[in-house]
Design a protein around this motif. Structure first.
Motif, PDB file in Angstrom:
ATOM      1  N   ARG A  25     -18.933 -16.498   1.071  1.00 32.79           N
ATOM      2  CA  ARG A  25     -18.611 -17.853   0.609  1.00 32.79           C
ATOM      3  C   ARG A  25     -18.355 -17.916  -0.898  1.00 32.79           C
ATOM      4  N   TYR A  26     -18.498 -16.781  -1.592  1.00 32.65           N
ATOM      5  CA  TYR A  26     -18.325 -16.757  -3.038  1.00 32.65           C
ATOM      6  C   TYR A  26     -16.930 -16.266  -3.418  1.00 32.65           C
ATOM      7  N   PRO A  27     -16.458 -16.625  -4.623  1.00 32.64           N
ATOM      8  CA  PRO A  27     -15.243 -15.973  -5.143  1.00 32.64           C
ATOM      9  C   PRO A  27     -15.476 -14.466  -5.240  1.00 32.64           C
ATOM     10  N   MET A  28     -14.483 -13.684  -4.828  1.00 33.09           N
ATOM     11  CA  MET A  28     -14.670 -12.236  -4.723  1.00 33.09           C
ATOM     12  C   MET A  28     -13.717 -11.468  -5.632  1.00 33.09           C
ATOM     13  N   LEU A  29     -14.224 -10.355  -6.152  1.00 35.57           N
ATOM     14  CA  LEU A  29     -13.425  -9.357  -6.847  1.00 35.57           C
ATOM     15  C   LEU A  29     -13.694  -8.013  -6.192  1.00 35.57           C
ATOM     16  N   LEU A  30     -12.632  -7.244  -5.955  1.00 33.43           N
ATOM     17  CA  LEU A  30     -12.758  -5.961  -5.259  1.00 33.43           C
ATOM     18  C   LEU A  30     -12.251  -4.837  -6.158  1.00 33.43           C
ATOM     19  N   CYS A  31     -13.017  -3.774  -6.242  1.00 33.08           N
ATOM     20  CA  CYS A  31     -12.588  -2.564  -6.942  1.00 33.08           C
ATOM     21  C   CYS A  31     -12.685  -1.418  -5.947  1.00 33.08           C
ATOM     22  N   ALA A  32     -11.649  -0.577  -5.896  1.00 33.21           N
ATOM     23  CA  ALA A  32     -11.659   0.441  -4.852  1.00 33.21           C
ATOM     24  C   ALA A  32     -10.773   1.628  -5.174  1.00 33.21           C
ATOM     25  N   ASP A  33     -11.244   2.778  -4.745  1.00 31.16           N
ATOM     26  CA  ASP A  33     -10.384   3.941  -4.572  1.00 31.16           C
ATOM     27  C   ASP A  33     -10.033   3.948  -3.091  1.00 31.16           C
ATOM     28  N   LEU A  34      -8.829   3.485  -2.772  1.00 31.13           N
ATOM     29  CA  LEU A  34      -8.429   3.355  -1.369  1.00 31.13           C
ATOM     30  C   LEU A  34      -8.062   4.691  -0.741  1.00 31.13           C
ATOM     31  N   ASN A  35      -7.691   5.671  -1.569  1.00 31.67           N
ATOM     32  CA  ASN A  35      -7.138   6.918  -1.039  1.00 31.67           C
ATOM     33  C   ASN A  35      -5.954   6.645  -0.123  1.00 31.67           C
ATOM     34  N   ASP A  36      -5.270   5.556  -0.371  1.00 23.80           N
ATOM     35  CA  ASP A  36      -4.125   5.159   0.435  1.00 23.80           C
ATOM     36  C   ASP A  36      -3.097   4.494  -0.464  1.00 23.80           C
ATOM     37  N   LEU A  37      -1.833   4.575  -0.061  1.00 20.97           N
ATOM     38  CA  LEU A  37      -0.736   4.000  -0.829  1.00 20.97           C
ATOM     39  C   LEU A  37      -0.552   2.526  -0.482  1.00 20.97           C
ATOM     40  N   PRO A  38       0.215   1.782  -1.302  1.00 20.69           N
ATOM     41  CA  PRO A  38       0.442   0.366  -1.000  1.00 20.69           C
ATOM     42  C   PRO A  38       1.124   0.109   0.336  1.00 20.69           C
ATOM     43  N   TYR A  39       1.783   1.131   0.901  1.00 19.72           N
ATOM     44  CA  TYR A  39       2.436   0.966   2.202  1.00 19.72           C
ATOM     45  C   TYR A  39       1.564   1.599   3.277  1.00 19.72           C
ATOM     46  N   SER A  40       0.389   1.034   3.454  1.00 18.54           N
ATOM     47  CA  SER A  40      -0.567   1.549   4.428  1.00 18.54           C
ATOM     48  C   SER A  40      -1.292   0.383   5.076  1.00 18.54           C
ATOM     49  N   TYR A  41      -1.888   0.654   6.218  1.00 14.43           N
ATOM     50  CA  TYR A  41      -2.662  -0.380   6.918  1.00 14.43           C
ATOM     51  C   TYR A  41      -3.823  -0.865   6.061  1.00 14.43           C
ATOM     52  N   SER A  42      -4.511   0.054   5.382  1.00 10.94           N
ATOM     53  CA  SER A  42      -5.669  -0.319   4.568  1.00 10.94           C
ATOM     54  C   SER A  42      -5.277  -1.314   3.490  1.00 10.94           C
ATOM     55  N   TYR A  43      -4.226  -0.996   2.761  1.00 11.66           N
ATOM     56  CA  TYR A  43      -3.758  -1.888   1.696  1.00 11.66           C
ATOM     57  C   TYR A  43      -3.291  -3.219   2.284  1.00 11.66           C
ATOM     58  N   ASP A  44      -2.570  -3.157   3.393  1.00 12.37           N
ATOM     59  CA  ASP A  44      -2.008  -4.359   4.001  1.00 12.37           C
ATOM     60  C   ASP A  44      -3.103  -5.342   4.410  1.00 12.37           C
ATOM     61  N   GLN A  45      -4.194  -4.838   4.969  1.00  9.70           N
ATOM     62  CA  GLN A  45      -5.285  -5.715   5.386  1.00  9.70           C
ATOM     63  C   GLN A  45      -5.912  -6.418   4.185  1.00  9.70           C
ATOM     64  N   LEU A  46      -6.046  -5.726   3.074  1.00 12.92           N
ATOM     65  CA  LEU A  46      -6.602  -6.351   1.880  1.00 12.92           C
ATOM     66  C   LEU A  46      -5.608  -7.341   1.267  1.00 12.92           C
ATOM     67  N   ALA A  47      -4.316  -6.984   1.276  1.00 11.61           N
ATOM     68  CA  ALA A  47      -3.293  -7.860   0.704  1.00 11.61           C
ATOM     69  C   ALA A  47      -3.140  -9.152   1.498  1.00 11.61           C
ATOM     70  N   ASP A  48      -3.545  -9.160   2.756  1.00  7.32           N
ATOM     71  CA  ASP A  48      -3.482 -10.378   3.567  1.00  7.32           C
ATOM     72  C   ASP A  48      -4.475 -11.429   3.081  1.00  7.32           C
ATOM     73  N   TYR A  49      -5.561 -10.997   2.456  1.00  5.29           N
ATOM     74  CA  TYR A  49      -6.633 -11.908   2.037  1.00  5.29           C
ATOM     75  C   TYR A  49      -6.732 -12.067   0.522  1.00  5.29           C
ATOM     76  N   PHE A  50      -6.233 -11.082  -0.227  1.00  2.00           N
ATOM     77  CA  PHE A  50      -6.486 -11.042  -1.660  1.00  2.00           C
ATOM     78  C   PHE A  50      -5.198 -10.801  -2.446  1.00  2.00           C
ATOM     79  N   GLN A  51      -5.260 -11.155  -3.734  1.00  2.00           N
ATOM     80  CA  GLN A  51      -4.195 -10.815  -4.668  1.00  2.00           C
ATOM     81  C   GLN A  51      -4.454  -9.399  -5.192  1.00  2.00           C
ATOM     82  N   ASN A  52      -3.445  -8.575  -5.166  1.00  2.00           N
ATOM     83  CA  ASN A  52      -3.573  -7.287  -5.830  1.00  2.00           C
ATOM     84  C   ASN A  52      -3.239  -7.490  -7.300  1.00  2.00           C
ATOM     85  N   ALA A  53      -4.139  -7.066  -8.176  1.00  2.00           N
ATOM     86  CA  ALA A  53      -3.984  -7.371  -9.592  1.00  2.00           C
ATOM     87  C   ALA A  53      -2.693  -6.789 -10.166  1.00  2.00           C
ATOM     88  N   TRP A  54      -2.377  -5.530  -9.816  1.00  2.00           N
ATOM     89  CA  TRP A  54      -1.156  -4.916 -10.344  1.00  2.00           C
ATOM     90  C   TRP A  54       0.091  -5.597  -9.792  1.00  2.00           C
TER      91      TRP A  54
END
Length: 377
Positions: free
Chosen positions: A287-316
Motif C-alpha cells: 500500500r506504500y509508494p515503492m522504489l525498486l532496485c535490481a540486477d535483473l540479469n535480463d534485457l529490457p526485451y524479456s518477460y521479467s522486465y515486461d512484468q515490472l514495466a506493467d506496474y512501474f516506471q523504469n527510471a532510464w
C-alpha cells in the motif's frame, strides 16, 4: 516497378506480423513456454526494421508508410525500453526537499574479495567502498554484497567491514539480508542502507535451490510519508563472458560452446520468470509508494522486465537518452541493472556511473519526487 513495390509491401506486412508476435512472446512466462523467450529477444530487430520501413515508404509512397508508422506509434513504449529518447528534456527538481529521494543501486561483485578479482593492494575494493560511503544518496541498494563483521583479512585492515563503513560511519541505517555466511564468518547477500529510519524490513525467498532472493524496507521520510524500497537480484545464467565471446568469434567456438550456453540461458530465463512472478504478487499487496532496485540479469526485451514495466516506471526509459548499458564487460549494449518507481513518484533524473569501473556492473543513481496524494491517484 509494381512487382518491386508489391514485394516491398509484402516484406512490410511480414515485419509488422513479426513485431506483433515478438511483443506477444515478451508476455509469455518462459517457465510455461520457454521458446517464447527466444522470440522475445528478436523484438529490437523487428522494431528497428519497422522504423526503417517508415522512412523507406515516406520516400517511395507516403500512403503505404501509414502502416509501419501506425505500428511505430503503438509500439513506441517498447522502443523506449531499449533506446530511450528524451533529447530536449532538462533536469529540473519540482518537489519539496522532504519528499525528494536520491537512490543509488549497484551490483558490487562482492567488492572483488576473491583472489582472481582483487588487485594487489585492494585498490579497486577500497575505492568502491569509499565511493559508496561518500555518496550523497539517501538510499543505497547493493547486490552481490560482501561484509566481514570481524575482518578475516587482518592484513587488509577494515576494507571489507562494509556494513560499518557504508552504514553507521556514513550516517546510514543498515539492513543486510544474508544468503550465505562462510566458515570464517564473512557474510554474502544483498543490502539496503538508508539515511531514513527503517520501520519494517523483510526478505523474500525464491526457493531453496538458489541464493538469489529479494529484500524490502519500509522507510519514514522527513515529511512523515512511509515508502517501501525493494532490492533484488534475479537468477544468473551462470554463463562466462569468455564462453559467450568464443561462441560467436569462430565456427569451432560456436559448435563447441553454443549448446551449453543455450541450455543455461533457457534455465536462467525460466527461473527468473518464476522469481519475478513471486515479486509481482508481493507488489500488488503493498500500500506504500515503492522504489525498486535490481540486477535483473535480463534485457529490457524479456518477460521479467515486461512484468515490472506493467506496474512501474523504469527510471532510464522515463528520463534517459540512449541505451544506458550497465554491464562493464566485453558484451555491449546490456542494460541489466534497473531502477523502477511506482506511479506515486516523478522521476527527475537517472545516471549510469561509467566513471566507477570497479565491478562488472556500473552503479546507477536516480532522483525521485514523491507526488502529492491527489496527483498520484
Amino acid at each position: 516497378m509494381a512487382v518491386r513495390r508489391s514485394f516491398a509491401f509484402t516484406c512490410t506486412v511480414l515485419v509488422v506480423l513479426w513485431l506483433l508476435v515478438a511483443i506477444a512472446c515478451v508476455q509469455i512466462p518462459p517457465h510455461t513456454f520457454w521458446p517464447a523467450a527466444f522470440g522475445a529477444l528478436t523484438l529490437p530487430v523487428a522494431l528497428g526494421l519497422n522504423l526503417g520501413l517508415v522512412f523507406y515508404w515516406l520516400l517511395r509512397n507516403w500512403r503505404l508508410a501509414l502502416l509501419p508508422l501506425l505500428v511505430t506509434v503503438l509500439t513506441w513504449p517498447h522502443f523506449q525500453r531499449g533506446l530511450a529518447l528524451h533529447p530536449w528534456r532538462t533536469v529540473e527538481a519540482t518537489g519539496t526537499p522532504d519528499r525528494q529521494v536520491r537512490v543509488l543501486s549497484a551490483n558490487v561483485r562482492i567488492f572483488n574479495v576473491y583472489p582472481q578479482l582483487r588487485d594487489p593492494d585492494l585498490g579497486s575494493s577500497r575505492k568502491l567502498v569509499q565511493w559508496l560511503a561518500e555518496s550523497p544518496a539517501d538510499i543505497i541498494c547493493l547486490q552481490e554484497f560482501y561484509n566481514e563483521p570481524r575482518s578475516t583479512h587482518t592484513r587488509d585492515g577494515k576494507v571489507f567491514r562494509t556494513v560499518e563503513q557504508i552504514g553507521r560511519k556514513a550516517g546510514r541505517h543498515a539492513f543486510l539480508s544474508k544468503s550465505l555466511t562462510n566458515s570464517a564468518g564473512a557474510e554474502f547477500g544483498i543490502a539496503i542502507f538508508s539515511r531514513y529510519p527503517i520501520l519494517r524490513r523483510g526478505t523474500i525467498s525464491f526457493g531453496k535451490l538458489t541464493q538469489n532472493h529479494a529484500m524490502f524496507a519500509d522507510l519514514r521520510l522527513p515529511g512523515g510519508d512511509t515508502i517501501r524500497v525493494y532490492n533484488f537480484h534475479l537468477q544468473s545464467m551462470s554463463m562466462q563472458e569468455k564462453d559467450i565471446v568464443q561462441s560467436y568469434s569462430s565456427k569451432a567456438g560456436f559448435k563447441h560452446k553454443s549448446r551449453g550456453l543455450l541450455r543455461r540461458f533457457k534455465v536462467g530465463m525460466m527461473a527468473r520468470s518464476v522469481q519475478v512472478d513471486t515479486l509481482v504478487r508481493r507488489f500488488e499487496r503493498c500500500r506504500y509508494p515503492m522504489l525498486l532496485c535490481a540486477d535483473l540479469n535480463d534485457l529490457p526485451y524479456s518477460y521479467s522486465y515486461d512484468q515490472l514495466a506493467d506496474y512501474f516506471q523504469n527510471a532510464w526509459a522515463t528520463v534517459g537518452n540512449g541505451i544506458g548499458s550497465t554491464y562493464n564487460g566485453r558484451l555491449p549494449f546490456m542494460r541489466i541493472d534497473n531502477q523502477f518507481a511506482s506511479p506515486h513518484w516523478t522521476v527527475e533524473d537517472f545516471k549510469v556511473h561509467y566513471e566507477i569501473p570497479y565491478s562488472d556492473h556500473f552503479p546507477t543513481t536516480a532522483t525521485y519526487d514523491l507526488r502529492a496524494r491527489d496527483e498520484a491517484e
